[in-house]
Design an enzyme around this catalytic site. Structure first.
Site, mmCIF file in Angstrom:
data_model
loop_
_atom_site.group_PDB
_atom_site.id
_atom_site.type_symbol
_atom_site.label_atom_id
_atom_site.label_comp_id
_atom_site.label_asym_id
_atom_site.label_seq_id
_atom_site.Cartn_x
_atom_site.Cartn_y
_atom_site.Cartn_z
ATOM 1 N N TYR A 10 0.861 -1.193 0.000
ATOM 2 C CA TYR A 10 0.000 0.000 0.000
ATOM 3 C C TYR A 10 0.891 1.234 0.000
ATOM 4 O O TYR A 10 1.981 1.193 -0.571
ATOM 5 C CB TYR A 10 -1.012 -0.067 1.164
ATOM 6 C CG TYR A 10 -2.239 0.699 0.787
ATOM 7 C CD1 TYR A 10 -3.039 0.270 -0.280
ATOM 8 C CD2 TYR A 10 -2.567 1.887 1.409
ATOM 9 C CE1 TYR A 10 -4.130 1.008 -0.695
ATOM 10 C CE2 TYR A 10 -3.673 2.629 0.990
ATOM 11 C CZ TYR A 10 -4.442 2.185 -0.060
ATOM 12 O OH TYR A 10 -5.515 2.923 -0.485
ATOM 13 N N ARG A 17 -8.242 10.560 -8.570
ATOM 14 C CA ARG A 17 -7.380 11.227 -7.574
ATOM 15 C C ARG A 17 -6.674 10.157 -6.764
ATOM 16 O O ARG A 17 -6.999 9.872 -5.627
ATOM 17 C CB ARG A 17 -8.229 12.140 -6.687
ATOM 18 C CG ARG A 17 -7.438 13.224 -6.027
ATOM 19 C CD ARG A 17 -7.612 13.239 -4.531
ATOM 20 N NE ARG A 17 -7.595 11.909 -3.938
ATOM 21 C CZ ARG A 17 -7.864 11.655 -2.680
ATOM 22 N NH1 ARG A 17 -8.226 12.608 -1.876
ATOM 23 N NH2 ARG A 17 -7.806 10.440 -2.191
ATOM 24 N N LYS A 60 -5.840 -2.174 -1.224
ATOM 25 C CA LYS A 60 -6.708 -1.930 -0.072
ATOM 26 C C LYS A 60 -7.412 -3.215 0.360
ATOM 27 O O LYS A 60 -7.518 -3.505 1.550
ATOM 28 C CB LYS A 60 -7.749 -0.883 -0.466
ATOM 29 C CG LYS A 60 -8.390 -0.247 0.691
ATOM 30 C CD LYS A 60 -8.161 1.238 0.668
ATOM 31 C CE LYS A 60 -8.433 1.862 1.986
ATOM 32 N NZ LYS A 60 -8.310 3.310 1.966
ATOM 33 N N GLU A 63 -13.215 4.780 -3.358
ATOM 34 C CA GLU A 63 -11.810 5.048 -3.041
ATOM 35 C C GLU A 63 -11.173 5.926 -4.109
ATOM 36 O O GLU A 63 -11.282 5.641 -5.307
ATOM 37 C CB GLU A 63 -11.077 3.695 -2.992
ATOM 38 C CG GLU A 63 -9.611 3.778 -2.669
ATOM 39 C CD GLU A 63 -9.335 4.039 -1.197
ATOM 40 O OE1 GLU A 63 -10.225 3.777 -0.365
ATOM 41 O OE2 GLU A 63 -8.225 4.512 -0.895
ATOM 42 N N ASP A 64 -10.541 6.989 -3.661
ATOM 43 C CA ASP A 64 -9.748 7.845 -4.552
ATOM 44 C C ASP A 64 -10.531 8.409 -5.741
ATOM 45 O O ASP A 64 -10.024 8.456 -6.872
ATOM 46 C CB ASP A 64 -8.468 7.122 -5.004
ATOM 47 C CG ASP A 64 -7.414 7.144 -3.888
ATOM 48 O OD1 ASP A 64 -7.671 7.759 -2.832
ATOM 49 O OD2 ASP A 64 -6.334 6.558 -4.081
ATOM 50 N N ASP A 84 -13.722 5.863 2.224
ATOM 51 C CA ASP A 84 -12.658 5.812 3.239
ATOM 52 C C ASP A 84 -11.856 7.104 3.308
ATOM 53 O O ASP A 84 -11.400 7.493 4.384
ATOM 54 C CB ASP A 84 -11.719 4.630 2.957
ATOM 55 C CG ASP A 84 -10.730 4.445 4.092
ATOM 56 O OD1 ASP A 84 -11.191 4.318 5.242
ATOM 57 O OD2 ASP A 84 -9.518 4.456 3.839
ATOM 58 N N ASP A 85 -11.662 7.756 2.154
ATOM 59 C CA ASP A 85 -10.872 8.997 2.154
ATOM 60 C C ASP A 85 -11.534 10.056 3.028
ATOM 61 O O ASP A 85 -10.855 10.885 3.643
ATOM 62 C CB ASP A 85 -10.725 9.545 0.727
ATOM 63 C CG ASP A 85 -10.164 8.494 -0.204
ATOM 64 O OD1 ASP A 85 -9.124 7.926 0.135
ATOM 65 O OD2 ASP A 85 -10.781 8.213 -1.255
ATOM 66 N N ASN A 131 0.513 13.219 2.801
ATOM 67 C CA ASN A 131 1.373 12.219 2.178
ATOM 68 C C ASN A 131 1.757 12.676 0.785
ATOM 69 O O ASN A 131 1.015 13.452 0.193
ATOM 70 C CB ASN A 131 0.598 10.899 2.036
ATOM 71 C CG ASN A 131 0.580 10.112 3.323
ATOM 72 O OD1 ASN A 131 1.602 9.925 3.933
ATOM 73 N ND2 ASN A 131 -0.604 9.669 3.709
#
Ligand code: NAD
Length: 550
Positions: free
Chosen positions: A103, A155, A173, A244-245, A267-268, A407
């Site tokens: 990850y 993203r 994930k 996700e993303d 989750d983000d 990050n």
């Protein structure tokens, strides 16, 4: 029934080479002599029988000889394709070492190189050309999915639009769902929705795996997502869908559209919120302060910032304080400065936090004006928590809360060492990227990462085991409180606001139990409440140690 799905229940196990080529059954050189006789494997394997522990050692030895992170990723990916149990043993027993490979941060490199390192497909790819056929595609999946992680690749981490290459993220994930919470690999379905990409480098790359056109948008995009959601519900009734993303402009919209209709979360936005709330609750154990009395200043106003702020508000409202007062606790700074009421350029998710205040463009000036108890960096702009900001925070607060969550490491608002040094060792610090312990004035401080993998695996497990029809804010609150309760006094004494990552299986079981309890109490569960919810959760957890086939 959604849970207790065992691989090919009732179907005879394959024999000979087919057994070795089935990653869910393969044990390589660890097949016992009796199994080799029973399944026609004699001669297909070298004669010595290894234990799984020996195989784990061999895998780690080979992995540690590789220097490039991407080579390690490719090696682990190949193992995942050959032997799932061994792959998950390696991950489970060495989470600290392996998670950064499968990850963040290495998965980002893997997505950027996806076309080049591609060996075998995993999961399902759905493109705009599949309109009208999505149900057929889903039906082609060989198992009954219990959880889907889906991305449209727009993203990816901090890397922007990676198109279909974003598939690395759902795959990685879901590996964490299995490794950290024991969600059975056969329940996991990674999906990339390829609506095109605006990344010119990819469009011109002969090895790119996705469709060669710009992103579709507007009604065409929404209709494709709607067809996918409907088809997924029909094909895998009750399946948990984790977004996700997705880029901001779709992430908030899609969550708002589907969260009360199906079993879903982002989750983000929501997972991040729970882990960061945990960090805040731990910090308040040290300062003795109340959540409602804090002033939290977010640097950033995107998915992470507004997700955290929304959950903080829910936590304060749960204490009986009105929502309007709870919102006053959270302040946002975006790329145009402090989010205030007079601004006319604000996206809907920022509006609850647009308070009456003069506009201020510069972050250090905002800190001086607002005197926050906490600064939470989630804008992916490296170095924003300067020495000046940190010294101001230490002047304003006896124990300032400083979370540098962006990050990768180059985007962190400050390093752990800068946070501790700039505040004379007073900072209650958590980070998004890993930092080594820092020794200051004879004290060794151990910063821990506000890693989403503390929360989402256990949350997913709780939802699946209870067959919950929805994922609610209350579940994220319960997850945060459960995680916070697992932070020990010894953790706090060394400056750690989160528990050790090595306790993840235990943490996930506890979070799953808290989440499932809410599903039973709120009438959301699809099965009767078991007498012992923790025992029920544990009985559903996949154990990657080899099972005997005889
Ligand atoms: P996002 O794109 O949704 O939000 C970024 C926000 O930063 C936007 O509101 C944008 O306006 C703001 N911004 C950009 N430039 C700015 C500037 N110069 N000054 C002030 N604000 C600026 O992204 P996100 O999902 O919210 O993630 C943000 C960062 O947080 C990323 O680096 C991500 O890796 C990190 N993150 C960490 C964790 C974790 O540690 N568990 C979880 C989620 C996100």
């Amino acid at each position: 029934m959604k849970t207790k799905i065992k691989y090919r229940a009732g179907v005879p196990l394959p024999r000979g080479i087919d057994m070795l080529h089935d990653p869910l059954l393969n044990k390589g050189t660890a097949f016992t002599m009796a199994e080799r006789d029973a399944f026609g494997l004699r001669g297909l394997l070298p004669p010595h029988v290894h234990t799984q522990d020996e195989q784990v050692s061999r895998t780690l030895m080979n992995l540690r000889q590789l220097t490039a992170p991407l080579d390690k990723f490719v090696a682990l990916n190949a193992l995942h394709d050959r032997n799932e149990a061994l792959f998950f043993r390696v991950v489970c027993d060495n989470v600290d070492e392996i998670q950064p490979i499968i990850y963040t941060p290495t998965v980002g490199l893997a997505c950027q190189s996806f076309g080049r390192i591609f060996q075998r497909p995993r999961g399902l790819f759905i493109s705009a050309a599949d309109r009208g056929h999505i149900k057929t595609i889903l039906r082609g999946w060989p198992q009954q999915a219990g959880i889907i992680v889906v991305t449209d690749g727009e993203r990816i981490l901090g890397l922007g639009d990676q198109g279909a290459n974003g598939m690395g993220i759902p795959v990685g994930k879901l590996s964490l769902y299995t490794a950290c919470a024991g969600i059975h690999p056969t329940l996991c379905l990674p999906i990339a929705i390829d609506v095109g990409t605006n990344n010119e480098t990819l469009l011109n790359d002969p090895f790119y795996i996705g469709v060669r056109h710009k992103r579709i948008t507007g009604p065409a995009y929404d209709e494709l997502i709607e067809e996918f959601i409907t088809a997924a519900q029909e094909t895998f009734p009750g399946v948990l869908i984790q977004f996700e993303d997705f880029a901001n402009h779709n992430a908030f919209r899609l969550l708002a559209r589907y969260r009360d209709r199906i079993c879903t979360f982002n989750d983000d936005i929501q997972g991040t919120a729970a882990v960061v709330l945990t960090g805040i609750l731990s910090a308040l154990r040290v300062t003795g302060g109340k959540l409602a009395d804090q002033r939290l200043l977010f640097f950033g106003a995107g998915e992470a910032a507004t997700g955290i702020a929304d959950l903080v508000v829910s936590a304060i409202v749960a204490q009986g304080i009105p929502e309007s007062a709870a919102r006053q606790v959270c302040w946002l700074v975006d790329s145009r400065g402090l989010v205030v009421k007079s601004r006319t350029d604000l996206a809907p998710q920022k509006l609850p936090y647009a308070h009456e205040h003069a506009a201020i463009a510069d972050f250090p000036a905002v800190v001086r004006a607002l005197k926050p108890t906490a600064i939470i960096g989630v804008a992916a702009v490296g170095g924003t928590f300067t020495r000046e900001v940190l010294e101001d925070m230490a002047r304003i607060n006896a124990r300032p809360i400083v979370f540098a969550l962006s990050n990768p490491t180059s985007k962190a608002e400050c390093t752990a060492s800068e946070a501790y040094q700039g505040t004379g060792g007073k900072a209650l610090f958590a980070c998004g990227s890993p930092f080594d312990p820092v020794t200051l004035g004879g004290n060794t401080l151990v910063p821990r990462q506000g890693n989403n993998s503390y929360i989402f695996p256990g949350l997913g497990l709780g939802v699946i085991v209870s067959q919950s029809r929805r994922v609610t804010d209350e579940m994220f609150l319960a997850a945060a409180r459960t995680l916070a309760a697992l932070v020990t006094e010894a953790d706090l004494a060394q400056g750690s606001l989160l528990p050790a990552l090595s306790r993840l299986r235990e943490i996930s079981a506890a979070i799953a139990t808290a989440v499932a309890t809410i599903a039973y109490e709120r009438g959301l569960a699809g099965k009767a409440r078991p007498a012992d919810i923790l025992a029920d959760v544990k009985s559903e957890m996949y154990d990657p140690r080899y099972q005997s086939y005889i």
